[in-house]
Design a protein around this motif. Sequence first.
Motif, PDB file in Angstrom:
ATOM      1  N   GLY A 126      23.652  60.851  46.662  1.00 62.94           N
ATOM      2  CA  GLY A 126      23.740  59.915  47.787  1.00 62.94           C
ATOM      3  C   GLY A 126      24.030  60.532  49.145  1.00 62.94           C
ATOM      4  N   GLN A 127      23.921  61.846  49.291  1.00 59.31           N
ATOM      5  CA  GLN A 127      24.195  62.468  50.599  1.00 59.31           C
ATOM      6  C   GLN A 127      23.099  62.101  51.611  1.00 59.31           C
ATOM      7  N   ARG A 128      23.527  61.912  52.851  1.00 57.54           N
ATOM      8  CA  ARG A 128      22.578  61.629  53.930  1.00 57.54           C
ATOM      9  C   ARG A 128      22.933  62.492  55.132  1.00 57.54           C
ATOM     10  N   MET A 129      21.926  63.019  55.798  1.00 57.56           N
ATOM     11  CA  MET A 129      22.192  63.754  57.032  1.00 57.56           C
ATOM     12  C   MET A 129      22.553  62.751  58.126  1.00 57.56           C
ATOM     13  N   ASN A 130      23.583  63.060  58.933  1.00 55.97           N
ATOM     14  CA  ASN A 130      23.970  62.102  59.975  1.00 55.97           C
ATOM     15  C   ASN A 130      22.993  62.139  61.154  1.00 55.97           C
ATOM     16  N   GLU A 131      23.061  61.116  61.996  1.00 57.53           N
ATOM     17  CA  GLU A 131      22.087  60.962  63.085  1.00 57.53           C
ATOM     18  C   GLU A 131      22.125  62.108  64.082  1.00 57.53           C
ATOM     19  N   PHE A 132      23.354  62.579  64.365  1.00 55.76           N
ATOM     20  CA  PHE A 132      23.502  63.678  65.326  1.00 55.76           C
ATOM     21  C   PHE A 132      22.722  64.905  64.847  1.00 55.76           C
ATOM     22  N   THR A 133      22.913  65.250  63.582  1.00 59.27           N
ATOM     23  CA  THR A 133      22.244  66.437  63.033  1.00 59.27           C
ATOM     24  C   THR A 133      20.741  66.200  62.908  1.00 59.27           C
ATOM     25  N   GLN A 134      20.355  64.972  62.556  1.00 62.52           N
ATOM     26  CA  GLN A 134      18.918  64.662  62.485  1.00 62.52           C
ATOM     27  C   GLN A 134      18.256  64.908  63.844  1.00 62.52           C
ATOM     28  N   LYS A 135      18.896  64.431  64.916  1.00 67.11           N
ATOM     29  CA  LYS A 135      18.306  64.603  66.250  1.00 67.11           C
ATOM     30  C   LYS A 135      18.160  66.073  66.597  1.00 67.11           C
ATOM     31  N   LYS A 136      19.156  66.860  66.168  1.00 69.19           N
ATOM     32  CA  LYS A 136      19.135  68.292  66.448  1.00 69.19           C
ATOM     33  C   LYS A 136      17.961  68.968  65.721  1.00 69.19           C
ATOM     34  N   PHE A 137      17.741  68.584  64.477  1.00 71.52           N
ATOM     35  CA  PHE A 137      16.721  69.263  63.667  1.00 71.52           C
ATOM     36  C   PHE A 137      15.307  68.711  63.841  1.00 71.52           C
ATOM     37  N   TYR A 138      15.227  67.401  64.085  1.00 69.77           N
ATOM     38  CA  TYR A 138      13.904  66.750  64.054  1.00 69.77           C
ATOM     39  C   TYR A 138      13.532  66.074  65.373  1.00 69.77           C
ATOM     40  N   GLY A 139      14.465  66.107  66.341  1.00 71.62           N
ATOM     41  CA  GLY A 139      14.186  65.473  67.618  1.00 71.62           C
ATOM     42  C   GLY A 139      14.233  63.966  67.567  1.00 71.62           C
ATOM     43  N   ARG A 140      14.679  63.425  66.452  1.00 74.83           N
ATOM     44  CA  ARG A 140      14.783  61.958  66.312  1.00 74.83           C
ATOM     45  C   ARG A 140      15.730  61.639  65.161  1.00 74.83           C
ATOM     46  N   ALA A 141      16.121  60.379  65.073  1.00 76.28           N
ATOM     47  CA  ALA A 141      16.934  59.935  63.936  1.00 76.28           C
ATOM     48  C   ALA A 141      16.182  58.856  63.200  1.00 76.28           C
ATOM     49  N   ALA A 142      16.416  58.744  61.905  1.00 78.27           N
ATOM     50  CA  ALA A 142      15.733  57.703  61.112  1.00 78.27           C
ATOM     51  C   ALA A 142      16.553  57.388  59.876  1.00 78.27           C
TER      52      ALA A 142
END
Length: 265
Positions: free
Chosen positions: A249-265
């Motif tokens: 059930g781990q999920r990457m948080n929005e802050f890290t998503q934006k850093k890696f992918y340029g967006r959050a989802a």
Amino acid sequence: MEEAAKLVDIAKYPIFAAEDPAAQRFYEASRKIYEQQGVLALAGFILPKAVAQMADEAAEVEPKSFKQVKHHNVYLASDDRQYPADHPRNRQLTTTNSTIADADIQANATLRAIYHCRELHKFIAHVTGKSGIYPYEDALSPLNIGVSRPGETLAWHFDTSEFATTLLLQAPENGGEFEYIPRTRSDDDPAYQRVGRLLDGDLSEVKTLAIEPGTLVLFQGRHSIHRVTPVKGNRTRLLAILTYDEKPGQRMNEFTQKKFYGRAA
Ligand SMILES: [Fe+2]
């Protein structure tokens, strides 16, 4: 039989017969290599035809990749102001690469059968000494493809996660070599002198990992400094990155998503 079993060279790597004595010997030998060397590389894990299909599918979605030029120190941490800017702790390097997020990989991609394969999870858990291995569950981070185009490079760094699971899909014509120093540091010792020698150009401790398309790699990146040398020639390097955790059930948080992918989802 599971779809994944048709993609793996099961004669060489019997991950689907864990009760079998030969499979148990393979499990044990793999664990020892990983423990002693900090890395396990299984050449030809994925059958050639399946790798070619995975590479074709990856190339199809490559235009959706998110490109980044990152300036970072080898510890991938904020600078430590008690040291000068040219200290090994703070020295700035530049990494350029692109990442294809999970949501941008086809829903029916061949790679997904490998990422979600329970026998593979059990094998990785055994090798890394975890009680279990589970896929991430957010929309972007579980299954990624790292894209390195000619001239691009991943500069020296330690990973922030304990280990990484990768599968090379396409090798470049030249360059794009995975280099590392086994067990450069420990949790207690950042090994500033050793890192400093390396950054000053002393490559005497550096090893190159032989990886070809289809090689499955388990690598302890938190303690072993590593890089990918600049890609040369016309062919892009494509590397599948399979992100797991020991808890479900781990999920990457929005802050890290934006850093890696340029967006959050
Ligand atoms: Fe890394």
